[in-house]
Design an enzyme around this catalytic site. Structure first.
Site, mmCIF file in Angstrom:
data_model
loop_
_atom_site.group_PDB
_atom_site.id
_atom_site.type_symbol
_atom_site.label_atom_id
_atom_site.label_comp_id
_atom_site.label_asym_id
_atom_site.label_seq_id
_atom_site.Cartn_x
_atom_site.Cartn_y
_atom_site.Cartn_z
ATOM 1 N N ASP B 11 0.872 -1.177 0.000
ATOM 2 C CA ASP B 11 0.000 0.000 0.000
ATOM 3 C C ASP B 11 0.909 1.228 0.000
ATOM 4 O O ASP B 11 1.673 1.426 0.948
ATOM 5 C CB ASP B 11 -0.882 0.016 1.254
ATOM 6 C CG ASP B 11 -1.956 -1.073 1.217
ATOM 7 O OD1 ASP B 11 -2.166 -1.655 0.145
ATOM 8 O OD2 ASP B 11 -2.565 -1.330 2.271
ATOM 9 N N ASP B 134 -13.844 -5.206 -1.770
ATOM 10 C CA ASP B 134 -13.707 -5.091 -0.319
ATOM 11 C C ASP B 134 -15.052 -5.489 0.282
ATOM 12 O O ASP B 134 -16.039 -4.765 0.141
ATOM 13 C CB ASP B 134 -13.364 -3.647 0.078
ATOM 14 C CG ASP B 134 -11.977 -3.238 -0.404
ATOM 15 O OD1 ASP B 134 -11.128 -4.124 -0.620
ATOM 16 O OD2 ASP B 134 -11.731 -2.018 -0.576
#
Lengths: 199, 270
Positions: B11, B134
């Site tokens: 990330d 997600d």
């Protein structure tokens, strides 16, 4: 110096950087002139038909270099176009330097085959020096090669059927997998190619 | 036979020079792990099968770009590279591919405009398009949702967007099937309940999604031990396991995880 044929089908960083890593002194070639090259890589992106459309203007020059004995390595679609024709693009003519055709991967399997498959080496060739059966390489493809002459086979993988992974005939060799995306063992294959070019 | 893949996920906060890899906990708190291409090169050396970069830069000002990160990484790393986070058009995808990405991931943009999946897969092939989902567990039975039976009772899974900040009411299983029809080549399935918790992958979620699709599913969220990878490979059809913290903070190497799996007869690339 190793020429990478740039026929405008996508980025060539991976193969360029991988050849730099194995001291192959790559150069990107956008015109059909290979006089400065000691060896030639035909990378593969896109579909068979589109690839042949773009590659056609390099065909004659490549054939000439091949006849003069320069090592040529095809990768992925760059391997498939060595054959006569492909089910992916009916009507499109391949380079036809190896007799045979390209067919779709069997139904019932995930298509494209995408991932690391284990090689079965069927014939020892300099390109596979230091590589053993069971070593894994990175494949991304929906069609696979069916050579008429099985003596060109050097390695296969199992994917619902026997899939040809490496072919070789004198100074012409090709891999269905991407050596430039296959980690250290992929680099070893490119290093072997560079060594073939220099000997 | 194809090996199950181990994929470190980076990330990236690109709001600082060179960028930095960060790791959130349950989509919130942040810890820092290092410079993106340095970590990518370390994981490559350890045997990573693929590297995923997600742009999670919060600030508008960028001190570096994903293009720089990918270019720099591809000098040292010779496995497939996947880029995501904020890709919302064919143009943005093209920029990532031109920089050297092999695949891109779509999340929010695909849920807001599903045709984007088709546009990119038609131009670059299915294998180049990963749809990231997600998913958040919702307890109870709800009409029109794909309901899963758990030990704790019934539940369904809801898709969230904007990095977990907004919920859509969309059924994650139905969306995964739709994404496949539209031309997604893979699903990157993150459990929001497990992400950053170190409790292991959400097995029922991963099992349900992988069984209802033909395309590969990458399990994500909650991995803190190679046994979590073993469990997800043993009990679901996941083709790959994605993890971040377990690698970033030197708890395990990729190599260590693969040895653990190989000893338990999971096919991995050693």
């Amino acid at each position: 110096m190793i020429a990478i044929v740039d026929y405008g089908m996508g980025n060539l960083f991976s193969i360029y950087n991988a050849l730099v890593r194995v001291s192959g002194e790559p150069m990107i070639v956008t015109e059909p002139d290979f006089s400065e090259a000691d060896g030639i890589v035909v990378p593969g992106v896109g579909s068979f038909g589109r690839c042949m459309e773009q590659l056609a203007r390099f065909g004659e020059a490549l054939r000439q270099e091949l006849d003069e004995g320069k090592p040529v390595l095809g990768i992925c679609i760059g391997m498939q176009v060595l054959f006569d024709e492909s089910a992916e693009s009916p009507g499109a003519q391949g380079l036809a330097w190896m007799p045979g055709k390209v067919v779709r991967l069997p139904s019932g399997m995930m298509v494209p085959q995408m991932g690391w498959n284990d090689l079965r080496i069927t014939r020892e060739i300099p390109l596979l020096d230091g590589i053993s059966s069971g070593d894994r390489f990175y494949f991304v493809h929906s069609y696979h090669c069916r050579p008429d002459d099985r003596s060109v086979l050097a390695a296969t993988v199992e994917y619902g059927t026997e899939v040809v992974a490496v072919v070789e005939n004198d100074n012409l060799a090709a891999t269905q997998f991407h050596p430039e995306k296959s980690g250290p063992r992929g680099l070893r294959i490119l290093e072997n190619f560079v060594r073939c070019v220099r000997c | 036979m194809l090996a199950r893949r181990i994929i470190p996920c980076l990330d990236c906060d690109l709001g600082v020079p060179q960028g930095r890899v960060v790791k959130g906990i349950e989509f919130k708190q942040i810890r820092y792990a290092g410079i993106p291409w340095e970590l990518a090169a370390r994981y490559y050396e350890q045997g990573a099968d693929e590297i995923v970069f997600l742009d999670i830069t919060a600030s508008h000002e960028r001190r570096t770009t994903m293009t720089d990160v990918i270019r720099k990484t591809s000098e040292e790393v010779f496995v497939p590279l996947t880029v995501g986070g904020g890709i919302s058009s064919l143009d943005a995808a093209r920029t990532a591919f031109n920089a050297g990405a092999d695949k891109i991931t779509l999340n929010t943009a695909a849920l807001l405009r599903p045709e984007l999946i088709s546009e990119i897969s038609q131009a670059y092939g299915n294998q180049a398009v990963v749809v990231a989902i997600d998913a958040k567990r919702r307890c109870g039975h709800e009409e029109g949702k794909t309901v899963i039976q758990l030990l704790e009772g019934e539940c369904w899974f809801e898709c969230s967007i904007y990095g977990g900040r907004k919920f859509t009411g969309i059924d994650a299983l139905a969306w995964a099937r739709r994404a496949e029809e539209l031309g997604a080549g893979e699903i990157l399935l993150t459990s929001m309940d497990r992400d950053g918790t170190y409790d292991g992958f959400d097995i029922p979620l991963t099992d349900a999604v992988s069984r209802s699709l033909q395309i590969p599913v990458i399990a994500s969220g909650g991995c803190a031990h190679p046994d979590h990878m073993y469990q997800v490979f043993r009990h679901t059809g996941a083709s790959a396991a994605l993890a971040a913290s377990i690698f970033h903070f030197n708890e395990w190497t990729v190599e260590g995880c693969k040895s653990y799996l190989a000893e338990r007869n999971i096919a991995v690339r050693i």
